[in-house]
Motif scaffolding. Structure first.
Motif, PDB file in Angstrom:
ATOM      1  N   GLY A  32      34.376   2.989  37.453  1.00 59.91           N
ATOM      2  CA  GLY A  32      32.874   3.473  38.450  1.00 59.91           C
ATOM      3  C   GLY A  32      33.710   4.795  39.037  1.00 59.91           C
ATOM      4  N   THR A  33      32.610   4.972  40.060  1.00 63.08           N
ATOM      5  CA  THR A  33      32.671   5.963  40.473  1.00 63.08           C
ATOM      6  C   THR A  33      33.565   5.686  41.843  1.00 63.08           C
ATOM      7  OG1 THR A  33      30.790   5.504  41.565  1.00 63.08           O
ATOM      8  CG2 THR A  33      30.004   6.422  39.530  1.00 63.08           C
ATOM      9  N   HIS A  34      32.641   7.255  42.319  1.00 64.41           N
ATOM     10  CA  HIS A  34      34.277   7.036  44.111  1.00 64.41           C
ATOM     11  C   HIS A  34      33.203   6.610  45.119  1.00 64.41           C
ATOM     12  CE1 HIS A  34      35.711   9.091  47.404  1.00 64.41           C
ATOM     13  NE2 HIS A  34      35.024   8.815  47.868  1.00 64.41           N
ATOM     14  N   GLU A  35      31.605   6.929  45.033  1.00 61.36           N
ATOM     15  CA  GLU A  35      30.743   5.457  45.057  1.00 61.36           C
ATOM     16  C   GLU A  35      31.072   4.396  45.193  1.00 61.36           C
ATOM     17  OE1 GLU A  35      30.113   8.426  43.996  1.00 61.36           O
ATOM     18  OE2 GLU A  35      29.622  10.069  45.575  1.00 61.36           O
ATOM     19  N   GLU A  36      30.795   3.425  44.258  1.00 62.75           N
ATOM     20  CA  GLU A  36      31.443   2.305  43.934  1.00 62.75           C
ATOM     21  C   GLU A  36      32.743   1.934  44.524  1.00 62.75           C
ATOM     22  OE1 GLU A  36      29.913   1.051  39.967  1.00 62.75           O
ATOM     23  OE2 GLU A  36      30.413   2.210  39.512  1.00 62.75           O
ATOM     24  N   ARG A  37      33.857   2.335  44.284  1.00 66.16           N
ATOM     25  CA  ARG A  37      34.606   1.764  44.996  1.00 66.16           C
ATOM     26  C   ARG A  37      34.591   2.034  46.391  1.00 66.16           C
ATOM     27  NH1 ARG A  37      37.255   4.895  40.991  1.00 66.16           N
ATOM     28  NH2 ARG A  37      36.504   7.509  40.840  1.00 66.16           N
ATOM     29  N   HIS A  38      34.196   3.319  47.191  1.00 68.86           N
ATOM     30  CA  HIS A  38      33.578   2.996  48.638  1.00 68.86           C
ATOM     31  C   HIS A  38      32.516   1.392  49.343  1.00 68.86           C
ATOM     32  CE1 HIS A  38      36.108   6.491  51.346  1.00 68.86           C
ATOM     33  NE2 HIS A  38      35.813   6.673  49.270  1.00 68.86           N
ATOM     34  N   LEU A  39      32.033   1.346  48.610  1.00 72.41           N
ATOM     35  CA  LEU A  39      30.982   0.207  48.712  1.00 72.41           C
ATOM     36  C   LEU A  39      32.265  -1.097  48.561  1.00 72.41           C
ATOM     37  CD1 LEU A  39      28.436  -1.114  49.081  1.00 72.41           C
ATOM     38  CD2 LEU A  39      27.860  -1.061  46.314  1.00 72.41           C
ATOM     39  N   ALA A  40      33.047  -0.973  47.453  1.00 72.33           N
ATOM     40  CA  ALA A  40      34.313  -2.232  47.245  1.00 72.33           C
ATOM     41  C   ALA A  40      34.325  -2.425  48.206  1.00 72.33           C
ATOM     42  CB  ALA A  40      34.381  -2.557  45.804  1.00 72.33           C
ATOM     43  N   LEU A  41      35.215  -1.386  48.645  1.00 72.15           N
ATOM     44  CA  LEU A  41      36.043  -1.175  50.131  1.00 72.15           C
ATOM     45  C   LEU A  41      35.254  -1.794  51.478  1.00 72.15           C
ATOM     46  CD1 LEU A  41      38.675  -0.849  51.680  1.00 72.15           C
ATOM     47  CD2 LEU A  41      37.437   1.448  51.856  1.00 72.15           C
ATOM     48  N   GLU A  42      34.092  -1.166  51.673  1.00 70.19           N
ATOM     49  CA  GLU A  42      33.193  -1.822  52.796  1.00 70.19           C
ATOM     50  C   GLU A  42      32.613  -3.425  52.763  1.00 70.19           C
ATOM     51  OE1 GLU A  42      29.015  -0.669  53.683  1.00 70.19           O
ATOM     52  OE2 GLU A  42      29.560   0.690  53.138  1.00 70.19           O
ATOM     53  N   LYS A  43      32.390  -4.098  51.459  1.00 67.29           N
ATOM     54  CA  LYS A  43      32.085  -4.779  51.630  1.00 67.29           C
ATOM     55  C   LYS A  43      33.537  -6.388  51.551  1.00 67.29           C
ATOM     56  CE  LYS A  43      28.157  -3.885  51.933  1.00 67.29           C
ATOM     57  NZ  LYS A  43      27.302  -4.268  53.155  1.00 67.29           N
ATOM     58  N   VAL A  44      34.650  -5.165  51.278  1.00 67.38           N
ATOM     59  CA  VAL A  44      35.331  -6.293  51.623  1.00 67.38           C
ATOM     60  C   VAL A  44      36.424  -6.666  52.372  1.00 67.38           C
ATOM     61  CG1 VAL A  44      36.143  -6.645  48.735  1.00 67.38           C
ATOM     62  CG2 VAL A  44      37.232  -4.465  49.596  1.00 67.38           C
ATOM     63  N   LEU A  45      36.591  -5.382  53.353  1.00 65.57           N
ATOM     64  CA  LEU A  45      37.220  -4.821  54.293  1.00 65.57           C
ATOM     65  C   LEU A  45      36.968  -6.356  55.255  1.00 65.57           C
ATOM     66  CD1 LEU A  45      37.359  -1.032  55.218  1.00 65.57           C
ATOM     67  CD2 LEU A  45      39.347  -2.790  54.524  1.00 65.57           C
ATOM     68  N   PRO A  46      36.427  -6.803  55.793  1.00 62.15           N
ATOM     69  CA  PRO A  46      35.735  -7.997  56.957  1.00 62.15           C
ATOM     70  C   PRO A  46      36.579  -9.021  56.678  1.00 62.15           C
ATOM     71  CG  PRO A  46      33.989  -6.508  57.225  1.00 62.15           C
ATOM     72  CD  PRO A  46      34.631  -6.254  55.702  1.00 62.15           C
ATOM     73  N   HIS A  47      36.833  -9.470  55.263  1.00 64.96           N
ATOM     74  CA  HIS A  47      37.711 -10.713  54.734  1.00 64.96           C
ATOM     75  C   HIS A  47      38.854 -10.157  53.906  1.00 64.96           C
ATOM     76  CE1 HIS A  47      33.944 -11.493  54.628  1.00 64.96           C
ATOM     77  NE2 HIS A  47      32.426 -10.705  54.114  1.00 64.96           N
ATOM     78  N   LEU A  48      39.271  -9.433  54.322  1.00 66.95           N
ATOM     79  CA  LEU A  48      41.023  -9.219  53.474  1.00 66.95           C
ATOM     80  C   LEU A  48      42.175 -10.136  53.632  1.00 66.95           C
ATOM     81  CD1 LEU A  48      41.687  -5.538  55.028  1.00 66.95           C
ATOM     82  CD2 LEU A  48      41.102  -6.515  52.845  1.00 66.95           C
ATOM     83  N   ALA A  49      41.710 -10.707  54.423  1.00 63.35           N
ATOM     84  CA  ALA A  49      42.495 -12.389  55.234  1.00 63.35           C
ATOM     85  C   ALA A  49      42.625 -13.189  53.868  1.00 63.35           C
ATOM     86  CB  ALA A  49      42.200 -12.444  56.235  1.00 63.35           C
ATOM     87  N   LEU A  50      40.869 -13.471  53.672  1.00 62.94           N
ATOM     88  CA  LEU A  50      40.738 -14.382  53.224  1.00 62.94           C
ATOM     89  C   LEU A  50      40.915 -13.288  51.018  1.00 62.94           C
ATOM     90  CD1 LEU A  50      39.304 -16.372  51.669  1.00 62.94           C
ATOM     91  CD2 LEU A  50      36.884 -15.394  51.085  1.00 62.94           C
ATOM     92  N   LEU A  51      41.550 -12.401  51.222  1.00 62.98           N
ATOM     93  CA  LEU A  51      40.859 -12.358  49.842  1.00 62.98           C
ATOM     94  C   LEU A  51      42.414 -11.848  49.355  1.00 62.98           C
ATOM     95  CD1 LEU A  51      38.444  -9.174  49.658  1.00 62.98           C
ATOM     96  CD2 LEU A  51      38.462 -11.765  49.099  1.00 62.98           C
ATOM     97  N   TRP A  52      43.375 -11.318  50.443  1.00 63.91           N
ATOM     98  CA  TRP A  52      44.885 -11.189  49.878  1.00 63.91           C
ATOM     99  C   TRP A  52      45.035 -12.311  49.221  1.00 63.91           C
ATOM    100  CZ3 TRP A  52      45.119  -7.044  53.838  1.00 63.91           C
ATOM    101  CH2 TRP A  52      45.328  -7.557  54.749  1.00 63.91           C
ATOM    102  N   GLN A  53      45.205 -13.279  49.455  1.00 57.72           N
ATOM    103  CA  GLN A  53      45.447 -14.591  50.438  1.00 57.72           C
ATOM    104  C   GLN A  53      44.894 -15.812  48.917  1.00 57.72           C
ATOM    105  OE1 GLN A  53      45.813 -17.274  53.409  1.00 57.72           O
ATOM    106  NE2 GLN A  53      45.359 -15.152  55.140  1.00 57.72           N
TER     107      GLN A  53
END
Length: 114
Positions: A32-53
């Motif tokens: 995807g585009t740079h903008e898609e990657r930033h959207l993904a980052l913005e939406k997953v950051l608050p959930h990092l503790a869940l996602l890497w587990q």
């Protein structure tokens, strides 16, 4: 094809922990585009503790590390530092994120991380 902008942004973190949703996100982060990657980052950051587990979510974080820009990597590393690199390294899914970080970061960032 479907992009991240076609998906309700509020469900991106939920998609990450679903095997099919995770594969979709990984593909969009990689292709995807740079903008898609930033959207993904913005939406997953608050959930990092869940996602890497999570068996599926950790792959989304790995893709962000591999295909994201320096700002993306820095934001993810702040989360790793907050969680604790030792704790993540000892977790069966978190260790994959740490391994990818070591592979994708520059030497100074790796030294700071460790």
């Amino acid at each position: 094809g479907v992009t991240l902008f076609d998906v309700n942004a509020s469900i991106i973190a939920n998609l990450a922990i679903d095997p099919e949703g995770s594969r979709f996100l990984q593909k969009r982060i990689k292709l995807g585009t740079h903008e898609e990657r930033h959207l993904a980052l913005e939406k997953v950051l608050p959930h990092l503790a869940l996602l890497w587990q999570d068996a599926s979510g950790n792959y989304v974080l790995q893709q962000l590390l591999e295909h994201g820009d320096e700002e993306t990597r820095n934001e993810l590393m702040k989360g790793v530092e907050k969680e604790g690199v030792v704790a993540l390294s000892l977790h069966m899914h978190g260790c994959r994120v740490v391994q990818k970080a070591i592979k994708c970061l520059d030497q100074t960032q790796v030294t700071t991380l460790i």
